[in-house]
Design a protein around this motif. Structure first.
Motif, PDB file in Angstrom:
ATOM      1  N   ASN A  38       0.827  -1.206   0.000  1.00 28.23           N
ATOM      2  CA  ASN A  38       0.000   0.000   0.000  1.00 28.23           C
ATOM      3  C   ASN A  38       0.868   1.266   0.000  1.00 28.23           C
ATOM      4  OD1 ASN A  38      -2.479  -1.567   0.222  1.00 28.23           O
ATOM      5  ND2 ASN A  38      -1.861  -1.940   2.350  1.00 28.23           N
ATOM      6  N   ILE A  39       1.702   1.348  -1.036  1.00 30.51           N
ATOM      7  CA  ILE A  39       2.632   2.464  -1.190  1.00 30.51           C
ATOM      8  C   ILE A  39       2.169   3.337  -2.355  1.00 30.51           C
ATOM      9  CG2 ILE A  39       5.032   3.150  -1.476  1.00 30.51           C
ATOM     10  CD1 ILE A  39       4.463   1.427   1.030  1.00 30.51           C
ATOM     11  N   ARG A  40       2.167   4.647  -2.152  1.00 33.78           N
ATOM     12  CA  ARG A  40       1.743   5.586  -3.193  1.00 33.78           C
ATOM     13  C   ARG A  40       2.836   6.633  -3.392  1.00 33.78           C
ATOM     14  NH1 ARG A  40      -1.901   4.075   0.147  1.00 33.78           N
ATOM     15  NH2 ARG A  40      -1.281   5.706   1.639  1.00 33.78           N
ATOM     16  N   VAL A  41       3.176   6.865  -4.664  1.00 29.71           N
ATOM     17  CA  VAL A  41       4.135   7.910  -5.017  1.00 29.71           C
ATOM     18  C   VAL A  41       3.493   8.736  -6.131  1.00 29.71           C
ATOM     19  CG1 VAL A  41       6.450   8.464  -5.841  1.00 29.71           C
ATOM     20  CG2 VAL A  41       6.082   6.384  -4.467  1.00 29.71           C
ATOM     21  N   PHE A  42       3.375  10.053  -5.941  1.00 24.87           N
ATOM     22  CA  PHE A  42       2.756  10.855  -6.996  1.00 24.87           C
ATOM     23  C   PHE A  42       3.269  12.288  -6.962  1.00 24.87           C
ATOM     24  CE2 PHE A  42      -0.151  11.008  -3.370  1.00 24.87           C
ATOM     25  CZ  PHE A  42      -0.505  12.349  -3.275  1.00 24.87           C
ATOM     26  N   ASP A  43       3.062  12.963  -8.096  1.00 23.84           N
ATOM     27  CA  ASP A  43       3.404  14.387  -8.255  1.00 23.84           C
ATOM     28  C   ASP A  43       4.837  14.682  -7.813  1.00 23.84           C
ATOM     29  OD1 ASP A  43       0.879  14.949  -9.222  1.00 23.84           O
ATOM     30  OD2 ASP A  43       0.059  15.454  -7.261  1.00 23.84           O
ATOM     31  N   SER A  44       5.794  13.966  -8.430  1.00 24.67           N
ATOM     32  CA  SER A  44       7.194  14.114  -8.029  1.00 24.67           C
ATOM     33  C   SER A  44       8.105  14.171  -9.240  1.00 24.67           C
ATOM     34  CB  SER A  44       7.600  12.954  -7.111  1.00 24.67           C
ATOM     35  OG  SER A  44       6.872  12.992  -5.895  1.00 24.67           O
ATOM     36  N   ASN A  45       9.311  14.745  -9.040  1.00 25.30           N
ATOM     37  CA  ASN A  45      10.344  14.828 -10.066  1.00 25.30           C
ATOM     38  C   ASN A  45      11.606  14.161  -9.538  1.00 25.30           C
ATOM     39  OD1 ASN A  45       9.398  16.835 -12.373  1.00 25.30           O
ATOM     40  ND2 ASN A  45       8.627  17.621 -10.431  1.00 25.30           N
ATOM     41  N   ILE A  46      12.121  13.196 -10.313  1.00 25.52           N
ATOM     42  CA  ILE A  46      13.274  12.423  -9.854  1.00 25.52           C
ATOM     43  C   ILE A  46      14.301  12.346 -10.975  1.00 25.52           C
ATOM     44  CG2 ILE A  46      14.060  10.215  -8.937  1.00 25.52           C
ATOM     45  CD1 ILE A  46      11.157   9.696  -8.026  1.00 25.52           C
ATOM     46  N   GLY A  47      15.536  12.749 -10.679  1.00 17.80           N
ATOM     47  CA  GLY A  47      16.647  12.604 -11.613  1.00 17.80           C
ATOM     48  C   GLY A  47      17.846  12.053 -10.868  1.00 17.80           C
ATOM     49  N   THR A  48      18.351  10.895 -11.289  1.00 18.12           N
ATOM     50  CA  THR A  48      19.423  10.224 -10.553  1.00 18.12           C
ATOM     51  C   THR A  48      20.381   9.532 -11.517  1.00 18.12           C
ATOM     52  OG1 THR A  48      18.398   8.030 -10.334  1.00 18.12           O
ATOM     53  CG2 THR A  48      17.733   9.697  -8.746  1.00 18.12           C
ATOM     54  N   GLY A  49      21.347   8.798 -10.949  1.00 21.77           N
ATOM     55  CA  GLY A  49      22.242   7.975 -11.755  1.00 21.77           C
ATOM     56  C   GLY A  49      21.830   6.533 -11.789  1.00 21.77           C
ATOM     57  N   ASP A  50      20.678   6.215 -11.182  1.00 22.49           N
ATOM     58  CA  ASP A  50      20.184   4.828 -11.166  1.00 22.49           C
ATOM     59  C   ASP A  50      18.673   4.865 -11.358  1.00 22.49           C
ATOM     60  OD1 ASP A  50      19.854   1.941 -10.387  1.00 22.49           O
ATOM     61  OD2 ASP A  50      21.948   2.173  -9.826  1.00 22.49           O
ATOM     62  N   ASP A  51      17.960   3.861 -10.849  1.00 13.47           N
ATOM     63  CA  ASP A  51      16.514   3.846 -11.025  1.00 13.47           C
ATOM     64  C   ASP A  51      15.872   5.051 -10.349  1.00 13.47           C
ATOM     65  OD1 ASP A  51      16.580   1.396 -12.378  1.00 13.47           O
ATOM     66  OD2 ASP A  51      16.414   0.247 -10.526  1.00 13.47           O
ATOM     67  N   CYS A  52      14.955   5.704 -11.048  1.00 11.88           N
ATOM     68  CA  CYS A  52      14.179   6.758 -10.394  1.00 11.88           C
ATOM     69  C   CYS A  52      13.331   6.152  -9.281  1.00 11.88           C
ATOM     70  CB  CYS A  52      13.293   7.463 -11.415  1.00 11.88           C
ATOM     71  SG  CYS A  52      14.225   8.458 -12.601  1.00 11.88           S
ATOM     72  N   ILE A  53      12.656   5.041  -9.598  1.00 12.76           N
ATOM     73  CA  ILE A  53      11.917   4.275  -8.601  1.00 12.76           C
ATOM     74  C   ILE A  53      12.218   2.805  -8.836  1.00 12.76           C
ATOM     75  CG2 ILE A  53       9.655   3.661  -7.671  1.00 12.76           C
ATOM     76  CD1 ILE A  53       8.615   6.351  -8.655  1.00 12.76           C
ATOM     77  N   SER A  54      12.610   2.097  -7.787  1.00 14.47           N
ATOM     78  CA  SER A  54      12.851   0.660  -7.877  1.00 14.47           C
ATOM     79  C   SER A  54      11.911  -0.065  -6.925  1.00 14.47           C
ATOM     80  CB  SER A  54      14.312   0.324  -7.554  1.00 14.47           C
ATOM     81  OG  SER A  54      14.708   0.874  -6.312  1.00 14.47           O
ATOM     82  N   ILE A  55      11.227  -1.066  -7.445  1.00  8.09           N
ATOM     83  CA  ILE A  55      10.241  -1.817  -6.670  1.00  8.09           C
ATOM     84  C   ILE A  55      10.795  -3.220  -6.496  1.00  8.09           C
ATOM     85  CG2 ILE A  55       7.843  -2.570  -6.562  1.00  8.09           C
ATOM     86  CD1 ILE A  55       7.307  -0.261  -8.646  1.00  8.09           C
ATOM     87  N   PHE A  56      11.157  -3.533  -5.272  1.00 12.34           N
ATOM     88  CA  PHE A  56      11.938  -4.733  -4.997  1.00 12.34           C
ATOM     89  C   PHE A  56      11.067  -5.793  -4.326  1.00 12.34           C
ATOM     90  CE2 PHE A  56      15.589  -6.911  -2.824  1.00 12.34           C
ATOM     91  CZ  PHE A  56      16.258  -7.274  -3.979  1.00 12.34           C
TER      92      PHE A  56
END
Length: 229
Positions: A38-56
């Protein structure tokens, strides 16, 4: 390492998050989710050197919407199969934009893996802008290139890509490299409209991927039907 690490948690919401790291910084996942529900991620800006979001492994009921990703490695499920019984299920990614990322929507399992599963996954209403691998399932994931390559035992089943559009920086816009031991099952493509940013035609590449395509097919689908398999 990870900017946000959501671990062993329930009912967490992240919104209006701004994450930035150099594009060449390793292991700088923006948001890493594991053993959580029950995880929610919204209205965000992500810039990285790896996964912006990783679901493990151990994650379920994850909803991601209105996230802009880039630079980075995209939005990824996995990698799965490093330990026995790693499972991700019930993931919904919607209304996201990926800009000049290495991958778009990705599911990855180790080249030599234990038993596991990724099921009931939905990617829809996604805009790609010069993404290297807009749609990718990689069951031979081996970033170090020193893996003992064997068949993955992670079952990928029930994955939908709906209304995925934009530009690919490579000719292979759809890549399903599924396990020869457990083929990807029930892969659904609907209204896929991905062109090369140099206006060249894109192609799809499939190995051991079973499903069907409807609506727009750019590139033309290479999925096998149940009857063909």
């Amino acid at each position: 390492m990870f900017h946000f690490d959501i671990y062993n948690s329930n009912n967490v919401t992240l919104s209006h998050v701004h994450i930035i790291a150099p594009s060449d910084s390793p292991n700088t996942d923006g948001i890493h989710i594991s053993l959580s529900s029950n995880i929610r991620v919204f209205d965000s800006n992500i810039g990285t050197g790896d996964d912006c979001i990783s679901i493990f492994a151990g994650s379920q009921n994850v909803n991601i919407s209105r996230v802009t990703c880039g630079p980075g490695h995209g939005i990824s499920i996995g990698s799965l199969g490093n330990k026995p019984n790693e499972v991700v299920k019930d993931v919904h990614v919607k209304n996201c934009t990926l800009i000049a990322t290495q991958n778009g929507m990705r599911i990855k399992t180790w080249a030599s893996s234990n038993v596991g599963a990724a099921t009931n996954i939905y990617f829809e209403d996604i805009l790609m802008d010069k993404v290297d691998n807009p749609i990718i399932i990689d069951q031979y994931y081996c970033p170090s290139h020193t893996c003992n390559i064997k068949k993955s035992l992670v079952q990928i089943k029930g994955v939908t890509f709906n209304n995925i559009r934009g530009t690919s920086s490579s000719l292979v816009a759809v890549n399903f490299n599924c396990s020869s031991s457990l083929s990807c099952q029930k892969i659904n493509l609907n209204d896929i409209d991905l062109i090369n940013y140099n206006t060249k035609p894109t192609i799809a590449s499939c190995a051991n991927a079973i499903g069907h395509a409807t609506g727009i097919e750019l590139p033309p689908s290479c999925l096998k039907s149940v009857l063909e398999s």
